[in-house]
Write an enzyme that holds these catalytic residues in place. Structure first.
Site, PDB file in Angstrom:
ATOM      1  N   PRO A   2      12.558   0.650  -9.448  1.00  0.00           N
ATOM      2  CG  PRO A   2      14.043   0.811  -7.671  1.00  0.00           C
ATOM      3  CD  PRO A   2      13.961   0.417  -9.101  1.00  0.00           C
ATOM      4  CB  CYS A   3       9.186   4.423  -9.821  1.00  0.00           C
ATOM      5  SG  CYS A   3      10.532   4.153 -10.994  1.00  0.00           S
ATOM      6  CB  THR A   4       6.702   6.178  -5.274  1.00  0.00           C
ATOM      7  OG1 THR A   4       7.624   5.322  -4.598  1.00  0.00           O
ATOM      8  CG2 THR A   4       5.389   6.205  -4.504  1.00  0.00           C
ATOM      9  CD  GLU A  95       5.473   3.207  -9.588  1.00  0.00           C
ATOM     10  OE1 GLU A  95       5.769   2.732  -8.489  1.00  0.00           O
ATOM     11  OE2 GLU A  95       5.725   4.376  -9.914  1.00  0.00           O
ATOM     12  NE  ARG A 281       7.639   1.776  -2.230  1.00  0.00           N
ATOM     13  CZ  ARG A 281       7.851   1.546  -3.504  1.00  0.00           C
ATOM     14  NH1 ARG A 281       7.939   2.551  -4.363  1.00  0.00           N
ATOM     15  NH2 ARG A 281       7.959   0.313  -3.967  1.00  0.00           N
TER      16      ARG A 281
END
Length: 514
Positions: A2-4, A95, A281
């Site tokens: 999980p990343c942004t 990502e 997000r």
């Protein structure tokens, strides 16, 4: 994972830099300790074997030096995460993205298949290696490319040859361009150049929402893709674009139009989980960078659960490094969804997954500036731990080693001698005493950022007239000075947060001895 991610085109940034940035977050229930290092050509493997997928790949014999942010323990492979090479090309990988059943059925992911039976006996089936993934990509690509476009092409060729076991998004940048590549199924991929005047938000969901297939298969001015993408899409009925322009106003068949489609509809997902975990997000990042586009209220164009939140927009003002850090630390400030806030209800304050969470491992903001000499134009801004409580520090990429404070992380030994663990300690203490510690954190972030900018400017004045290779020693000394400043400020923050948290302990009593 999980990343942004946020990407910023050169005309959208405050100084004409290209900027690519990503939070690396660990899976639920664990932390991945990270460190920073420089990989030299002699340390780069010539034959690579993935720990997770067992795929084996021969690599070229001409690697460049590059920075990286690998896992501290290495038990699951390198996971280099983000870096900048000698050609001032930056890469962030990866990502993790969503997909759908149609795509994964048409081109299944290439997963490791264990051997079955006993070797030498009847019925034995040997192991089948998987494809490449987040563990591998920076190591396989960044040392060998001299432009962002070249990075896309090299990675695309590797995906077509070896496949992948996961859906991922990968960013590349050089001084002129930013490119974003998304894997599609096991062997297919698409890539789009970020418009120079735009920023891009990416929250673990396949994001590109507009794609010119004709350009990708011909001139490749702004788009690229795997060579057989059009035939594969047609054979598997993946394009969901409505044919509204098949006939002209006279009822005759219209001339053939450019083939433009929405990859998010074709290859991505619009699940209930997306509406809790992913799309909010993107909404929160856009709400900060383009606040007047309409994000709140009954007439809002997009809400936190909208499936059509734009992949890219023009910001309302030019984007700074501090803006990038802020959006990658967001926890829905000013809304009923902020877990540290007082608006809404207990349920609303936990409704959506924040960007700045306890499982942030590292944030790398990769800046390539056209205003600085080639020797010092590549700056890798770094933060470790939870972004709601840490600071972003600039480090020059044209160096032979990174400061010990950022490179000495021991995955199994917590120590304030390590920038990673110091940030973890600060966050764990400050989270439970958010209001008491918020001012300490804000002053720390301002001090580290201000002093970091000043030290970068000083070093560039000293090294700016030197050739690339002769500037390395000056920039390495500058990084050491920046690291010393960082450690002093971080130790001060830890002291202040520890005091505030201690005063807030439940086992306290107002009367003193004496």
């Amino acid at each position: 994972m999980p990343c942004t991610t946020i990407l910023v085109g050169k005309n959208a940034s405050y100084d004409g830099s290209t900027i690519i940035a990503r939070n690396e977050d660990s899976p639920s229930g664990q932390f991945n300790a990270k460190r920073m290092r420089v990989v030299h050509p002699q340390d780069q493997p010539r034959h690579y074997r993935s720990v997770l997928s067992h795929v084996e790949i021969d690599l070229p014999d001409n690697p460049q030096r590059y920075t990286s942010v690998p896992d501290a323990d290495g038990k699951e492979g390198i996971w280099a995460s983000a870096g900048i090479n000698e050609s001032n090309v930056a890469m962030s990988a990866t990502e993790t993205l969503t997909s759908n059943e149609r795509v994964l059925g048409a081109d299944p992911l290439v997963e490791l298949e264990a051997a079955r039976g006993v070797e030498g006996e009847e019925g034995y089936v040997p192991e089948r290696p998987g494809g490449i993934g987040e563990e591998d990509l920076v190591t396989l690509v960044l040392p060998y490319v001299r432009s962002a476009r070249e990075g896309v092409r090299r990675l695309g060729a590797l995906l077509e040859e070896f496949g992948t076991y996961e859906m991922n998004g990968i960013a590349f940048s050089d001084v002129d361009e930013v490119w974003w590549l998304e894997t599609v199924g096991g062997h297919h991929w698409i890539a789009r150049r970020v418009p120079d005047d735009c920023y891009v938000t990416m929250p673990n969901q396949l994001g590109i929402d507009d794609f010119d297939l004709d350009d990708a298969l011909d001139s490749q001015r702004d788009f690229m893709c795997s060579a057989d993408l059009a035939e594969w899409m047609d054979a598997n009925h993946l394009d969901l674009t409505l044919d509204l322009d098949l006939w002209d106003d006279e009822g005759d068949e219209a001339a053939e139009a450019p083939r433009i489609f929405n990859p998010r509809d074709a290859f991505g997902s619009h699940s209930d989980a997306d509406h809790v975990y992913n799309t909010p997000r993107a909404w929160s990042m856009h709400r900060f960078l383009a606040p007047h586009e309409g994000w709140e209220g009954p007439a809002a164009a997009w809400g936190p659960e909208s499936d059509d939140i734009p992949w890219c927009l023009i910001p309302e003002r030019k984007v700074t490094i501090e803006d990038v850090k802020y959006v990658l630390s967001l926890h829905y400030q000013g809304t009923e969804f902020d877990p540290y806030g007082h608006k809404g209800t207990e349920a609303s304050r936990g409704a959506y997954r924040p960007i700045g969470i306890n499982r942030n491992c590292q944030l790398a903001v990769l800046q390539i500036s056209p205003n600085l000499p080639e020797s010092c134009r590549a700056i890798q801004w770094m933060a470790f731990g939870c972004n709601a409580f840490n600071a972003l520090v600039p480090l020059f990429a044209n160096v032979d080693e990174t400061p010990e404070y950022l490179s000495n992380t021991n995955a199994h030994h917590v120590s304030t001698e390590s920038f990673y663990w110091a940030n973890r300690l600060v966050a764990a203490l400050a989270d439970a005493h958010f209001n008491d510690c918020a001012a300490h954190v804000e002053r720390y972030q301002l001090a580290v950022g201000s002093k970091g900018h000043a030290l970068v400017a000083k070093a560039c004045r000293e090294a700016g007239q030197l050739p690339y290779e002769k500037a390395t020693a000056t920039l390495q000394e500058a990084n050491a000075q920046i690291s010393d400043m960082l450690r002093e400020e971080t130790d001060g923050l830890l002291s202040n947060v520890l005091y505030s948290a201690s005063m807030g302990m439940r086992n306290a009593f107002s009367r003193s001895d004496g």
